[in-house]
Write a protein that holds these residues in place. Structure first.
Motif, mmCIF file in Angstrom:
data_model
loop_
_atom_site.group_PDB
_atom_site.id
_atom_site.type_symbol
_atom_site.label_atom_id
_atom_site.label_comp_id
_atom_site.label_asym_id
_atom_site.label_seq_id
_atom_site.Cartn_x
_atom_site.Cartn_y
_atom_site.Cartn_z
ATOM 1 N N HIS A 84 -7.944 5.262 -2.792
ATOM 2 C CA HIS A 84 -8.028 4.471 -1.564
ATOM 3 C C HIS A 84 -7.044 3.305 -1.655
ATOM 4 N N CYS A 85 -6.754 2.708 -0.518
ATOM 5 C CA CYS A 85 -5.989 1.467 -0.448
ATOM 6 C C CYS A 85 -6.928 0.357 -0.013
ATOM 7 N N ASP A 86 -6.747 -0.836 -0.573
ATOM 8 C CA ASP A 86 -7.493 -1.967 -0.059
ATOM 9 C C ASP A 86 -6.767 -2.547 1.152
ATOM 10 N N LEU A 87 -7.329 -3.601 1.733
ATOM 11 C CA LEU A 87 -6.979 -3.984 3.096
ATOM 12 C C LEU A 87 -5.586 -4.577 3.260
ATOM 13 N N TRP A 88 -5.071 -5.258 2.232
ATOM 14 C CA TRP A 88 -3.810 -5.983 2.437
ATOM 15 C C TRP A 88 -3.091 -6.193 1.113
ATOM 16 N N ASN A 89 -1.857 -6.726 1.201
ATOM 17 C CA ASN A 89 -1.054 -6.964 -0.001
ATOM 18 C C ASN A 89 -0.892 -8.436 -0.338
ATOM 19 N N PHE A 90 -1.513 -9.342 0.430
ATOM 20 C CA PHE A 90 -1.276 -10.756 0.155
ATOM 21 C C PHE A 90 -2.226 -11.337 -0.877
ATOM 22 N N LEU B 54 7.071 -9.575 0.370
ATOM 23 C CA LEU B 54 6.479 -9.637 -0.962
ATOM 24 C C LEU B 54 6.989 -8.470 -1.799
ATOM 25 N N ALA B 55 7.076 -8.680 -3.094
ATOM 26 C CA ALA B 55 7.574 -7.643 -3.985
ATOM 27 C C ALA B 55 6.739 -6.373 -3.848
ATOM 28 N N GLU B 56 7.410 -5.255 -3.656
ATOM 29 C CA GLU B 56 6.712 -3.975 -3.535
ATOM 30 C C GLU B 56 6.552 -3.356 -4.918
ATOM 31 N N THR B 57 5.742 -3.985 -5.731
ATOM 32 C CA THR B 57 5.535 -3.596 -7.121
ATOM 33 C C THR B 57 4.063 -3.267 -7.328
ATOM 34 N N PRO B 58 3.724 -2.026 -7.603
ATOM 35 C CA PRO B 58 2.305 -1.703 -7.795
ATOM 36 C C PRO B 58 1.701 -2.416 -9.007
ATOM 37 N N TRP B 59 2.348 -2.312 -10.156
ATOM 38 C CA TRP B 59 1.857 -2.936 -11.380
ATOM 39 C C TRP B 59 2.633 -4.222 -11.659
ATOM 40 N N HIS B 60 1.926 -5.277 -12.057
ATOM 41 C CA HIS B 60 2.549 -6.551 -12.386
ATOM 42 C C HIS B 60 2.260 -6.910 -13.839
ATOM 43 N N LEU C 184 -3.002 -6.281 -14.048
ATOM 44 C CA LEU C 184 -2.756 -6.937 -12.764
ATOM 45 C C LEU C 184 -2.015 -5.954 -11.867
ATOM 46 N N PHE C 185 -2.557 -5.711 -10.664
ATOM 47 C CA PHE C 185 -1.901 -4.750 -9.788
ATOM 48 C C PHE C 185 -2.121 -5.105 -8.322
ATOM 49 N N ASP C 186 -1.257 -4.549 -7.506
ATOM 50 C CA ASP C 186 -1.293 -4.726 -6.059
ATOM 51 C C ASP C 186 -2.143 -3.604 -5.477
ATOM 52 N N TYR C 187 -3.359 -3.943 -5.025
ATOM 53 C CA TYR C 187 -4.289 -2.903 -4.598
ATOM 54 C C TYR C 187 -4.127 -2.491 -3.141
ATOM 55 N N SER C 188 -3.032 -2.925 -2.506
ATOM 56 C CA SER C 188 -2.688 -2.306 -1.225
ATOM 57 C C SER C 188 -2.089 -0.920 -1.455
ATOM 58 N N PHE C 189 -1.626 -0.650 -2.684
ATOM 59 C CA PHE C 189 -1.191 0.689 -3.056
ATOM 60 C C PHE C 189 -2.416 1.557 -3.363
ATOM 61 N N GLU C 190 -2.300 2.830 -3.097
ATOM 62 C CA GLU C 190 -3.404 3.741 -3.374
ATOM 63 C C GLU C 190 -3.765 3.687 -4.858
#
Length: 251
Positions: free
Chosen positions: A162-168, A50-56, A200-206
């Motif tokens: 904090h990081c949430d549990l996963w990136n999916f 999956l794209a390693e992009t914090p902000w979408h 919109l963001f990927d919350y697997s990132f801190e």
């Protein structure tokens, strides 16, 4: 894996092909299947590929863009109903129970939880409930493993890094009621909410958030499937997390 998980994965492979769950299987291997970004060390699972992009870009994914457009268009009614609920029914806003903590100055009104719509919320926040059901639940865009809720930070409240549990899955924020002095930081980049618009963001990132204003800050948080996941992967991940939670309850 438990026999139940093995049977479920086998059925998915039979329907979608032997390689359809390759990334999920890689994620479950020791080491997680791929190197871990340093700002994702707190996440439990990272699905590779999956794209390693914090902000979408909220409108940058064809699957998610209609959800964004619908919520932004409905913002005036959503805000009016939210303010009415705060004035008339403050008891419906519970202390938010994050998997890491519980805070008295972080309140939540749930629209979707434990894999289902919270029907009681339709009376309190009918517009948000309708948009969520029509554009996220019925379309399969909503990740049923998590939740949708109004997230209210009281003045002076902070959410620690904090990081949430996963990136999916990926987190959509509709900025419902935003005073001055509020911001969110994801992977070291700080942004502010613009009322009526989505982030919109990927919350697997801190990530972390703060309300340094003088009145409550409220966003509507919606957990959506990461647009890079496939239909068979979503099916397998749903079975996987549901089974793990069942074992934790029973254990």
């Amino acid at each position: 894996m438990t026999p139940e998980l093995e049977d479920a994965f086998a059925a998915i492979r039979e329907e979608y092909g032997r390689e359809s769950l390759r990334r999920v299987e890689s994620m479950l291997e020791p080491g997680g299947g791929s190197p871990r970004h340093p700002l994702r060390r707190g996440a439990k699972w990272i699905l590779p590929g999956l794209a390693e992009t914090p902000w979408h870009d909220p409108r940058g994914h064809p699957e998610i863009a209609p959800v964004v457009a619908a919520f932004e268009e409905a913002h005036p009614a959503i805000k009016e109903e939210l303010n009415g609920a705060w004035a008339d029914r403050p008891e419906v806003f519970a202390e938010y129970e994050h998997y890491l903590t519980r805070q008295a100055d972080w309140r939540a009104l749930y629209l979707h939880r434990n894999g289902r719509l919270v029907e009681e919320a339709a009376e309190v926040a009918p517009t948000a409930y309708r948009v969520l059901e029509e554009y996220a639940v019925r379309t399969g865009t909503l990740c049923p493993l998590l939740e949708c809720h109004f997230s209210t930070l009281l003045p002076g409240a902070t959410i620690a890094p904090h990081c949430d549990l996963w990136n999916f899955s990926i987190n959509l924020h509709l900025a419902v009621d935003i005073p001055d002095g509020c911001s969110i930081t994801v992977a070291g980049e700080t942004r502010s909410w613009v009322e009526g618009k989505c982030l919109l963001f990927d919350y697997s990132f801190e990530h972390e958030a703060r309300n340094e204003g003088i009145r409550p800050r409220t966003c509507l948080l919606v957990d959506l499937w990461h647009p890079g996941t496939t239909v068979p992967e979503r099916a397998a991940l749903t079975v996987l997390v549901t089974e793990i939670r069942r074992l934790m309850r029973d254990g």
